[in-house]
Each structure stands twice: as structure tokens, then as C-alpha cells.
Design a protein around this motif. Structure first.
Motif, PDB file in Angstrom:
ATOM      1  N   TYR A 147      -7.442  12.323  12.956  1.00  0.00           N
ATOM      2  CA  TYR A 147      -7.986  12.540  11.523  1.00  0.00           C
ATOM      3  C   TYR A 147      -7.144  11.164  10.908  1.00  0.00           C
ATOM      4  O   TYR A 147      -7.732  10.630  10.394  1.00  0.00           O
ATOM      5  N   ILE A 148      -5.700  11.003  11.062  1.00  0.00           N
ATOM      6  CA  ILE A 148      -5.005  10.033  10.325  1.00  0.00           C
ATOM      7  C   ILE A 148      -5.485   8.737  10.639  1.00  0.00           C
ATOM      8  O   ILE A 148      -5.821   8.071   9.791  1.00  0.00           O
ATOM      9  N   MET A 194      -8.499   7.865  11.744  1.00  0.00           N
ATOM     10  CA  MET A 194      -9.891   7.741  11.129  1.00  0.00           C
ATOM     11  C   MET A 194      -9.730   7.206   9.796  1.00  0.00           C
ATOM     12  O   MET A 194     -10.448   6.420   9.397  1.00  0.00           O
ATOM     13  N   LYS A 195      -9.035   8.040   8.867  1.00  0.00           N
ATOM     14  CA  LYS A 195      -8.864   7.872   7.385  1.00  0.00           C
ATOM     15  C   LYS A 195      -8.117   6.455   7.241  1.00  0.00           C
ATOM     16  O   LYS A 195      -8.877   5.770   6.258  1.00  0.00           O
ATOM     17  N   VAL A 196      -7.470   6.333   7.946  1.00  0.00           N
ATOM     18  CA  VAL A 196      -6.538   4.889   7.718  1.00  0.00           C
ATOM     19  C   VAL A 196      -7.582   3.795   7.927  1.00  0.00           C
ATOM     20  O   VAL A 196      -7.696   2.855   7.328  1.00  0.00           O
ATOM     21  N   LYS A 197      -8.211   3.868   9.134  1.00  0.00           N
ATOM     22  CA  LYS A 197      -9.172   2.626   9.478  1.00  0.00           C
ATOM     23  C   LYS A 197     -10.179   2.616   8.382  1.00  0.00           C
ATOM     24  O   LYS A 197     -10.573   1.385   8.005  1.00  0.00           O
ATOM     25  N   LYS A 198     -10.730   3.701   8.131  1.00  0.00           N
ATOM     26  CA  LYS A 198     -11.717   3.700   6.907  1.00  0.00           C
ATOM     27  C   LYS A 198     -11.272   3.322   5.552  1.00  0.00           C
ATOM     28  O   LYS A 198     -11.896   2.167   4.922  1.00  0.00           O
ATOM     29  N   ALA A 199     -10.119   3.349   5.233  1.00  0.00           N
ATOM     30  CA  ALA A 199      -9.570   2.959   3.928  1.00  0.00           C
ATOM     31  C   ALA A 199      -9.318   1.476   4.294  1.00  0.00           C
ATOM     32  O   ALA A 199      -9.607   0.631   3.111  1.00  0.00           O
ATOM     33  N   LYS A 210       4.126   3.564   4.450  1.00  0.00           N
ATOM     34  CA  LYS A 210       4.215   1.975   4.435  1.00  0.00           C
ATOM     35  C   LYS A 210       2.832   1.513   4.545  1.00  0.00           C
ATOM     36  O   LYS A 210       2.195   0.917   3.781  1.00  0.00           O
ATOM     37  N   LEU A 211       2.339   2.185   5.560  1.00  0.00           N
ATOM     38  CA  LEU A 211       0.652   1.857   5.926  1.00  0.00           C
ATOM     39  C   LEU A 211      -0.108   2.241   4.905  1.00  0.00           C
ATOM     40  O   LEU A 211      -1.001   1.344   4.486  1.00  0.00           O
ATOM     41  N   CYS A 212      -0.193   3.386   4.344  1.00  0.00           N
ATOM     42  CA  CYS A 212      -0.924   3.958   3.293  1.00  0.00           C
ATOM     43  C   CYS A 212      -0.745   2.922   1.945  1.00  0.00           C
ATOM     44  O   CYS A 212      -1.820   2.592   1.558  1.00  0.00           O
ATOM     45  N   SER A 213       0.521   2.648   1.807  1.00  0.00           N
ATOM     46  CA  SER A 213       0.688   1.789   0.442  1.00  0.00           C
ATOM     47  C   SER A 213      -0.004   0.499   0.701  1.00  0.00           C
ATOM     48  O   SER A 213      -0.548  -0.121  -0.260  1.00  0.00           O
ATOM     49  N   ALA A 214       0.157  -0.138   1.791  1.00  0.00           N
ATOM     50  CA  ALA A 214      -0.649  -1.324   2.318  1.00  0.00           C
ATOM     51  C   ALA A 214      -2.176  -1.276   2.007  1.00  0.00           C
ATOM     52  O   ALA A 214      -2.620  -2.329   1.781  1.00  0.00           O
ATOM     53  N   ILE A 215      -2.673  -0.310   2.392  1.00  0.00           N
ATOM     54  CA  ILE A 215      -4.147  -0.155   2.248  1.00  0.00           C
ATOM     55  C   ILE A 215      -4.722   0.626   1.089  1.00  0.00           C
ATOM     56  O   ILE A 215      -5.865   0.772   0.750  1.00  0.00           O
ATOM     57  N   GLY A 216      -3.768   0.844   0.084  1.00  0.00           N
ATOM     58  CA  GLY A 216      -4.217   1.464  -1.049  1.00  0.00           C
ATOM     59  C   GLY A 216      -4.572   2.968  -1.065  1.00  0.00           C
ATOM     60  O   GLY A 216      -5.415   3.250  -1.983  1.00  0.00           O
ATOM     61  N   LYS A 229      -4.130  11.775  -0.937  1.00  0.00           N
ATOM     62  CA  LYS A 229      -5.547  11.406  -0.669  1.00  0.00           C
ATOM     63  C   LYS A 229      -5.757  11.396   0.862  1.00  0.00           C
ATOM     64  O   LYS A 229      -6.879  11.883   1.242  1.00  0.00           O
ATOM     65  N   LEU A 230      -4.882  11.043   1.585  1.00  0.00           N
ATOM     66  CA  LEU A 230      -5.025  11.073   3.057  1.00  0.00           C
ATOM     67  C   LEU A 230      -5.315  12.271   3.790  1.00  0.00           C
ATOM     68  O   LEU A 230      -6.024  12.471   4.383  1.00  0.00           O
ATOM     69  N   PHE A 231      -4.571  13.250   3.216  1.00  0.00           N
ATOM     70  CA  PHE A 231      -4.715  14.708   3.790  1.00  0.00           C
ATOM     71  C   PHE A 231      -5.499  15.517   3.097  1.00  0.00           C
ATOM     72  O   PHE A 231      -5.554  16.927   3.536  1.00  0.00           O
TER      73      PHE A 231
END
Length: 197
Positions: free
Chosen positions: A14-15, A17-22, A61-67, A72-74
Motif C-alpha cells: 500500500y505504501i 503504491m501510494k508513494v509511487k503514485k504521488a 522524509k520521503l513523503c515531504s520530498a513528494i508533497g 493523507k498517505l494512510f
């Protein structure tokens, strides 16, 4: 979480998929995200492909880099499956009611098997201008919404001139029903609520 095909995702999938899509939505390459976040490009790729479980610090850190915010991720991960009963237009279950002998067509828009029914929604169709109507009386509270046509509707000693878009809510124990059809065909949505007071 379940995808539209019914596949169950675990947390790492899930993480990823969501990170890649963002990341793709932001038009960022792996190398860009690695540079902005300070996480190696190989690690970002492994997270996106669910090949590794990551710490919250790295994920932040990863989420901050991709906005993408952590909340929202979860937000979709633990959402209940649902399973509403869907009824296509015109495909309700045709049932016999007191008005059937007068030419009314009743389509029950939902039904529940077993247990006590709390409400019943009907789509009622009437198309005979010369019709003489009986009054109806039954337990519950009723809501009616005129979808199309015009009619005069009686509730007790009150008459209501209704056209498309008008609605009434009333005690269904008091005699009620169409008094006069003014413009046909008429489609009337009726929802009877049987919930206890």
C-alpha cells in the motif's frame, strides 16, 4: 486496503503504491526524490516496490520530498470494504401493493432479507388521468418526492398541489394518497420509515 479488482494489499504494498503514485503525479523522477529527501535512489525504489519495510522517519522524509502528508498517505488504508445494494434505474423489484389494481406500478428499490425492515423505498408510476384513488393508511412515517408530472395529494383533510421537485413528509397512519392526477405520466418516489419512535 482492496484495489478495484478485489486484491488485498499489505501495508508495504500500500505504501509503495501510494508513494509511487504521488511521485508520478508530481512529475518527479527517482533521482529527484533521492536528492530532495536524502534517501538513496535504491532505497526509494525498494520502498515503491514493497521490497523493504521502512521506518516512520524515512517515510516522513520521503513523503515531504513528494508533497504527500503522512495523514493523507494512510487515509485509505483501513477503509471498510462497504457493499451497498445498487439498483439500476428501472430495475427495482416490482411488487403488488393496494394501488396495483388501480394501475399503479410499484418498484421496490431496495430490500433486506431477514430481520426487521426499517424503511422501504418505492418508485411509483401512475399514468391514468381518469383514475379514482383509494386512500392509504399504514404504520410509519412517509416521505414522498415527485420526480415527474403533476398531481394533487391528500393527507388527512389537507390537499397539496405537487409538481416535479416537490416533496411531503407525513404520518402514514393518517389516510393519504393521490386525490387527482393533473399531468401524466407521474413518477413518485415514496420512502416509508418504520423505525420505532
Amino acid at each position: 486496503m482492496t484495489d478495484p479488482r478485489g486484491t488485498q494489499f499489505d501495508l508495504d504494498q500500500y505504501i509503495g503504491m501510494k508513494v509511487k503514485k504521488a511521485r508520478l503525479d508530481e512529475g518527479l523522477k527517482l533521482v529527484d526524490v533521492a536528492r530532495i529527501s536524502g534517501i538513496s535512489q535504491g532505497m526509494v525504489s525498494k520502498i515503491e516496490n514493497a521490497q523493504v519495510s521502512t521506518s516512520l522517519e524515512t517515510l516522513n522524509k520521503l513523503c515531504s520530498a513528494i508533497g504527500l502528508s503522512i495523514s493523507k498517505l494512510f487515509n485509505d488504508f483501513d477503509r471498510p470494504d462497504g457493499g451497498a445494494q445498487f439498483t439500476k434505474a428501472g430495475s427495482g423489484l416490482e411488487v403488488v401493493r393496494r394501488g396495483t389494481e388501480k394501475g399503479h406500478t410499484y418498484q421496490l428499490l431496495t430490500y433486506k432479507r431477514g430481520g426487521k425492515t426499517a424503511f422501504e423505498p418505492f418508485m411509483i408510476t401512475m399514468d391514468d388521468l381518469s383514475e379514482i384513488f383509494p386512500t392509504f393508511s399504514h404504520p410509519g412515517e412517509e416521505f414522498i418526492y415527485l420526480v415527474s408530472g403533476k398531481l394533487v395529494y391528500r393527507h388527512g383533510n389537507h390537499l397539496y398541489e405537487m409538481e416535479a421537485g416537490d416533496s411531503l413528509t407525513f404520518d402514514a397512519e393518517i389516510p393519504h394518497g393521490p386525490e387527482k392526477l393533473v399531468e401524466v405520466p407521474i413518477q413518485l418516489l415514496s420512502i416509508i420509515n418504520y423505525a420505532d419512535d
